[in-house]
Scaffold this motif. Sequence first.
Motif, PDB file in Angstrom:
ATOM      1  N   ASP A 150       0.822  -1.210   0.000  1.00 56.01           N
ATOM      2  CA  ASP A 150       0.000   0.000   0.000  1.00 56.01           C
ATOM      3  C   ASP A 150       0.853   1.255   0.000  1.00 56.01           C
ATOM      4  N   SER A 151       2.072   1.140   0.495  1.00 52.51           N
ATOM      5  CA  SER A 151       3.019   2.250   0.482  1.00 52.51           C
ATOM      6  C   SER A 151       4.424   1.672   0.519  1.00 52.51           C
ATOM      7  N   VAL A 152       5.392   2.459   0.043  1.00 48.92           N
ATOM      8  CA  VAL A 152       6.773   1.991   0.006  1.00 48.92           C
ATOM      9  C   VAL A 152       7.702   3.157   0.320  1.00 48.92           C
ATOM     10  N   PHE A 153       8.762   2.876   1.077  1.00 48.36           N
ATOM     11  CA  PHE A 153       9.667   3.918   1.542  1.00 48.36           C
ATOM     12  C   PHE A 153      11.118   3.496   1.316  1.00 48.36           C
ATOM     13  N   ARG A 165      19.452  15.226  11.024  1.00 49.20           N
ATOM     14  CA  ARG A 165      18.597  15.939  10.080  1.00 49.20           C
ATOM     15  C   ARG A 165      17.978  14.962   9.089  1.00 49.20           C
ATOM     16  N   LEU A 166      16.804  15.332   8.599  1.00 47.93           N
ATOM     17  CA  LEU A 166      16.075  14.464   7.677  1.00 47.93           C
ATOM     18  C   LEU A 166      15.303  15.326   6.686  1.00 47.93           C
ATOM     19  N   VAL A 167      15.273  14.874   5.430  1.00 48.41           N
ATOM     20  CA  VAL A 167      14.525  15.572   4.382  1.00 48.41           C
ATOM     21  C   VAL A 167      13.604  14.582   3.696  1.00 48.41           C
ATOM     22  N   ALA A 168      12.336  14.954   3.591  1.00 50.47           N
ATOM     23  CA  ALA A 168      11.353  14.194   2.809  1.00 50.47           C
ATOM     24  C   ALA A 168      10.411  15.211   2.185  1.00 50.47           C
ATOM     25  N   ARG A 169      10.708  15.638   0.976  1.00 48.59           N
ATOM     26  CA  ARG A 169       9.911  16.639   0.289  1.00 48.59           C
ATOM     27  C   ARG A 169       8.563  16.070  -0.157  1.00 48.59           C
ATOM     28  N   ASP A 170       7.599  16.955  -0.350  1.00 47.61           N
ATOM     29  CA  ASP A 170       6.280  16.511  -0.785  1.00 47.61           C
ATOM     30  C   ASP A 170       6.230  16.130  -2.262  1.00 47.61           C
ATOM     31  N   ASP A 171       7.261  16.479  -3.006  1.00 50.29           N
ATOM     32  CA  ASP A 171       7.206  16.208  -4.447  1.00 50.29           C
ATOM     33  C   ASP A 171       8.556  15.710  -4.945  1.00 50.29           C
ATOM     34  N   LYS A 172       9.232  16.491  -5.784  1.00 52.58           N
ATOM     35  CA  LYS A 172      10.459  16.038  -6.418  1.00 52.58           C
ATOM     36  C   LYS A 172      11.611  15.941  -5.409  1.00 52.58           C
ATOM     37  N   MET A 173      12.293  14.797  -5.431  1.00 56.55           N
ATOM     38  CA  MET A 173      13.490  14.586  -4.622  1.00 56.55           C
ATOM     39  C   MET A 173      14.739  14.476  -5.483  1.00 56.55           C
ATOM     40  N   MET A 174      14.659  13.705  -6.575  1.00 53.14           N
ATOM     41  CA  MET A 174      15.828  13.430  -7.418  1.00 53.14           C
ATOM     42  C   MET A 174      15.413  13.539  -8.883  1.00 53.14           C
ATOM     43  N   ALA A 291      12.149  10.784 -12.807  1.00 53.24           N
ATOM     44  CA  ALA A 291      12.348  11.592 -11.603  1.00 53.24           C
ATOM     45  C   ALA A 291      11.778  10.867 -10.383  1.00 53.24           C
ATOM     46  N   THR A 292      12.458  11.033  -9.261  1.00 49.79           N
ATOM     47  CA  THR A 292      12.012  10.445  -7.997  1.00 49.79           C
ATOM     48  C   THR A 292      11.077  11.441  -7.328  1.00 49.79           C
ATOM     49  N   THR A 293       9.785  11.084  -7.249  1.00 50.03           N
ATOM     50  CA  THR A 293       8.751  12.015  -6.800  1.00 50.03           C
ATOM     51  C   THR A 293       7.957  11.404  -5.656  1.00 50.03           C
ATOM     52  N   ASN A 294       7.999  12.049  -4.498  1.00 46.05           N
ATOM     53  CA  ASN A 294       7.289  11.553  -3.328  1.00 46.05           C
ATOM     54  C   ASN A 294       5.793  11.823  -3.413  1.00 46.05           C
ATOM     55  N   SER A 295       5.019  10.975  -2.744  1.00 43.84           N
ATOM     56  CA  SER A 295       3.591  11.215  -2.543  1.00 43.84           C
ATOM     57  C   SER A 295       3.432  12.072  -1.289  1.00 43.84           C
ATOM     58  N   PRO A 296       2.639  13.153  -1.351  1.00 43.40           N
ATOM     59  CA  PRO A 296       2.563  14.079  -0.207  1.00 43.40           C
ATOM     60  C   PRO A 296       2.166  13.418   1.106  1.00 43.40           C
ATOM     61  N   ALA A 297       1.189  12.516   1.095  1.00 43.22           N
ATOM     62  CA  ALA A 297       0.739  11.897   2.348  1.00 43.22           C
ATOM     63  C   ALA A 297       1.855  11.080   2.990  1.00 43.22           C
ATOM     64  N   MET A 328       9.748   2.463  -8.263  1.00 41.66           N
ATOM     65  CA  MET A 328       8.827   1.975  -7.244  1.00 41.66           C
ATOM     66  C   MET A 328       7.787   3.031  -6.908  1.00 41.66           C
ATOM     67  N   LEU A 329       8.207   4.306  -6.824  1.00 41.59           N
ATOM     68  CA  LEU A 329       7.266   5.373  -6.518  1.00 41.59           C
ATOM     69  C   LEU A 329       6.281   5.604  -7.658  1.00 41.59           C
ATOM     70  N   ASN A 330       6.653   5.231  -8.874  1.00 44.00           N
ATOM     71  CA  ASN A 330       5.700   5.318  -9.983  1.00 44.00           C
ATOM     72  C   ASN A 330       4.635   4.232  -9.922  1.00 44.00           C
ATOM     73  N   GLU A 331       4.899   3.174  -9.154  1.00 47.91           N
ATOM     74  CA  GLU A 331       3.971   2.058  -9.037  1.00 47.91           C
ATOM     75  C   GLU A 331       3.161   2.086  -7.751  1.00 47.91           C
ATOM     76  N   CYS A 332       3.682   2.757  -6.729  1.00 47.30           N
ATOM     77  CA  CYS A 332       3.102   2.654  -5.394  1.00 47.30           C
ATOM     78  C   CYS A 332       3.318   3.971  -4.652  1.00 47.30           C
ATOM     79  N   PRO A 333       2.333   4.490  -3.919  1.00 48.46           N
ATOM     80  CA  PRO A 333       2.568   5.701  -3.128  1.00 48.46           C
ATOM     81  C   PRO A 333       3.699   5.480  -2.133  1.00 48.46           C
ATOM     82  N   GLY A 334       4.484   6.512  -1.905  1.00 48.49           N
ATOM     83  CA  GLY A 334       5.583   6.343  -0.970  1.00 48.49           C
ATOM     84  C   GLY A 334       6.442   7.577  -0.870  1.00 48.49           C
TER      85      GLY A 334
END
Length: 378
Positions: A150-153, A165-174, A291-297, A328-334
Amino acid sequence: MFDSDHISQAVAWRHDLHRHPELGFQETRTSAMIAELLTGWGWQVHRGLAQTGVVATLGAGGPVVGLRADIDALPIEEATGLDYASVHPGKMHACGHDGHTAMLLLAARQIAAEGVQNGTVRLIFQPAEENDGGARVMIEDGLFREFPCDSVFGIHNWPGLAPGRLVARDDKMMAAFAIFEITVEGKGGHAAMPEQSDGVVAAAARIAAAAQELPARRLSPLDPGVISVTQIHTGSAWNVCPDQAAIRGTARWFSPEAGDILETRLGELVQGVAASQGCRATMDYQRRYPATTNSPAQAALARRIGEEMGLELPQAEPSMASEDFAFMLNECPGAYIWLGAAREGANPGLHSALFDFNDDVLPVGAEYWVRLVRQALA
């Protein structure tokens, strides 16, 4: 959360992996070690996706959370001088994948000890992140079909950030990336009479210079893109104009439109410059990672866990480097997460022959994984 003996064992695993690096799709020793440890802790282990990938499952029903660690090394001659330096010439863990693996193993041990009551945890140990798209191959081999999530990290150590320190942007990471090889061909001849030859070297030099300027003239400043020429191969003697040259490099971008523009305009540039020097040119252009794009939730969940651990959450721009976790993020929210891992004093960057993962962040990353599982399955 972890006693000192378990942390020491995780450091020992990391050093053992560092000493025995394996390149993409060749990680047989690494995957065997991972599978043996996980089986001993009670995980249900599956091997063979993307040849050397390992997927482990604990729990039943939903929700299902996936945690991914990359396991491959790089074709670099290590120069650290460490007592656990690579024993394989021309191969080393210069990106910290040894640390990512040990970190997830330490977490896996704790998750198994606590038990999984309200869902399912999947551990994804992925081969061939460096250039070869192991994530894509695992997916093609049935990763999310056979082991749905259901989600992948994913976590990557980040020497550009201080520990804590930690970074997890709501959208583009790489960024997305492509590689290219341009071949320029023409008539060669004597260097004393260049008018009797075609301008192969001149064309190659002008293509290299103009290609690197192309993003600034063809893309909006608000839509980043990069072209870097990293190799030019031509010539064999002082007094010979060669008949062939090869130019190699990489392109990076975020938006699909920028990716299309870079590929199209680079192709036009190559043909135009080659023709102006009386030469012929061909271009092999291969798009490797999106592009590596995070899901906001999921990114919000990642930051919330960081806050609960007392980690700082600095504002950070995305990186123009690339990561095949994008598939993986293109296939599953994460979410893809950067974990601060800078060293005091000399702090070599990723892919340096002097790089060594910061063992101090092993328990931090492992605790983060355990907390993420608890919350994702709450």
